[in-house]
Design an enzyme around this catalytic site. Sequence first.
Site, PDB file in Angstrom:
ATOM      1  N   LEU A   1       0.858  -1.187   0.000  1.00 55.08           N
ATOM      2  CA  LEU A   1       0.000   0.000   0.000  1.00 55.08           C
ATOM      3  C   LEU A   1       0.892   1.234   0.000  1.00 55.08           C
ATOM      4  O   LEU A   1       1.837   1.313   0.781  1.00 55.08           O
ATOM      5  CB  LEU A   1      -0.908   0.035   1.236  1.00 55.08           C
ATOM      6  CG  LEU A   1      -1.956  -1.072   1.385  1.00 55.08           C
ATOM      7  CD1 LEU A   1      -2.583  -1.008   2.772  1.00 55.08           C
ATOM      8  CD2 LEU A   1      -3.030  -0.940   0.306  1.00 55.08           C
ATOM      9  N   HIS A   2       0.580   2.183  -0.880  1.00 53.24           N
ATOM     10  CA  HIS A   2       1.360   3.425  -0.862  1.00 53.24           C
ATOM     11  C   HIS A   2       0.575   4.633  -1.359  1.00 53.24           C
ATOM     12  O   HIS A   2       1.010   5.767  -1.162  1.00 53.24           O
ATOM     13  CB  HIS A   2       2.628   3.279  -1.710  1.00 53.24           C
ATOM     14  CG  HIS A   2       2.375   3.300  -3.194  1.00 53.24           C
ATOM     15  ND1 HIS A   2       1.943   2.180  -3.870  1.00 53.24           N
ATOM     16  CD2 HIS A   2       2.466   4.294  -4.099  1.00 53.24           C
ATOM     17  CE1 HIS A   2       1.798   2.497  -5.153  1.00 53.24           C
ATOM     18  NE2 HIS A   2       2.101   3.763  -5.322  1.00 53.24           N
ATOM     19  N   ARG A   3      -0.585   4.444  -1.982  1.00 51.22           N
ATOM     20  CA  ARG A   3      -1.315   5.580  -2.548  1.00 51.22           C
ATOM     21  C   ARG A   3      -1.930   6.433  -1.440  1.00 51.22           C
ATOM     22  O   ARG A   3      -2.349   5.929  -0.408  1.00 51.22           O
ATOM     23  CB  ARG A   3      -2.374   5.101  -3.528  1.00 51.22           C
ATOM     24  CG  ARG A   3      -1.761   4.442  -4.755  1.00 51.22           C
ATOM     25  CD  ARG A   3      -2.731   4.282  -5.887  1.00 51.22           C
ATOM     26  NE  ARG A   3      -2.073   3.640  -7.022  1.00 51.22           N
ATOM     27  CZ  ARG A   3      -1.411   4.283  -7.968  1.00 51.22           C
ATOM     28  NH1 ARG A   3      -1.337   5.612  -7.922  1.00 51.22           N
ATOM     29  NH2 ARG A   3      -0.827   3.640  -8.944  1.00 51.22           N
TER      30      ARG A   3
END
Length: 389
Positions: A232-234
């Site tokens: 996850l990074h957004r």
Amino acid sequence: MEFLEMDSVIFSEDKGFQYFYRIIQSVMLDIVIVAGARPNFVKIAPLIHKLLREEKINYTLVHTGQHYDPLMNDVFFEDLSIPAPSYHLGISGGSQNKQTSEIITGFEEFLKDSNAKAVIVVGDVTSTMACSIVTKKLHRDLIHIEAGLRSHDRAMPEEINRILTDSITDYFFTTSREAGANLVKEGIADDRIFFVGNIMIDSLVRTLPFIQRPEVYRTYSLEENNYYLLTLHRADNVDNADVLTDILRAVSESIGDRTCIFPVHPRTEKMLRGTSIFHEIKNIEFIEPLRYLEFLFMQKHAKAVITDSGGIQEETTFMNVPCVTYRTTTERPETITTGSNELAQDLPALKAFLNTLEAGEWKTSSIPPLWDGNTAGRIVQKLHAIYSI
């Protein structure tokens, strides 16, 4: 003094070398390739490997420094066998707008002193958009690899980067027919759009024989097809602690006794520090980012991957590994219509897809057209044709 004659041009021997040098230079193409973040590195590697064997194209690699963690940039040059960049702008940290302004300033200083006729940008990161603006203001050709992708969600910074970049691009290299159709709808002429395939798959094909089992595989006693991999990074998923922890709880509740490995992006780790999630969840293991070859190993052998990354949707599709993308939209619809990916637009959908996986059910998938490992070669062929070299 002895004189030589060629094609009615008379020149002295001491000027002969300069003449031939000018002739050679006239059939050479000088280009700049821009990289700034992890996805860029993966995409430029196959192109650079091809260009290293090219006699008529000179390239200069510029690294903006947008990703400054060593595990997010330097290591990829080693894993992907890319020569060190010729120039490093040294941009790191700060907001996207701050990075944009610094990249524009730094890249302008470089490009105005360069003889390059064209600049190649890839993907949809801040560096791509910022360097594209500089390129056109300095009247150079702009070439966009992975052009035409659209999520149709302008709340995504990447979507803004794609739209702005493609609005000023001269030549468009696309990964799919759908991407080309998007460009045509936006008024781009067909003769500037080239369907060449997915260059990220070139890197995947090249590196799969060399993937490396990471130490975490032994540490957590993992078994093939018996663990999940999460990334996850957004901003929509990681910039709000409540949203982020709700996602992690949904994953934890849905996978039973299986282990989920979560290589934590630095931005995500910062958000998690103020929560109790590390102690609350037992079946998600939070680890540092992995090297590219290690991460590919984890993808290839996972039961499924849960992600919000565009590139991972592509990699899992090629490797026929089930993928659940937690986002409201995707700019890579072919990974759903053809590939192994599904789009979970909310937490109930995420849980439902994970339940399907736990039941041992998933759809049949295949590899999209021209995702064959030969995209870089097709790009180089098109460069020859475009510039008549």
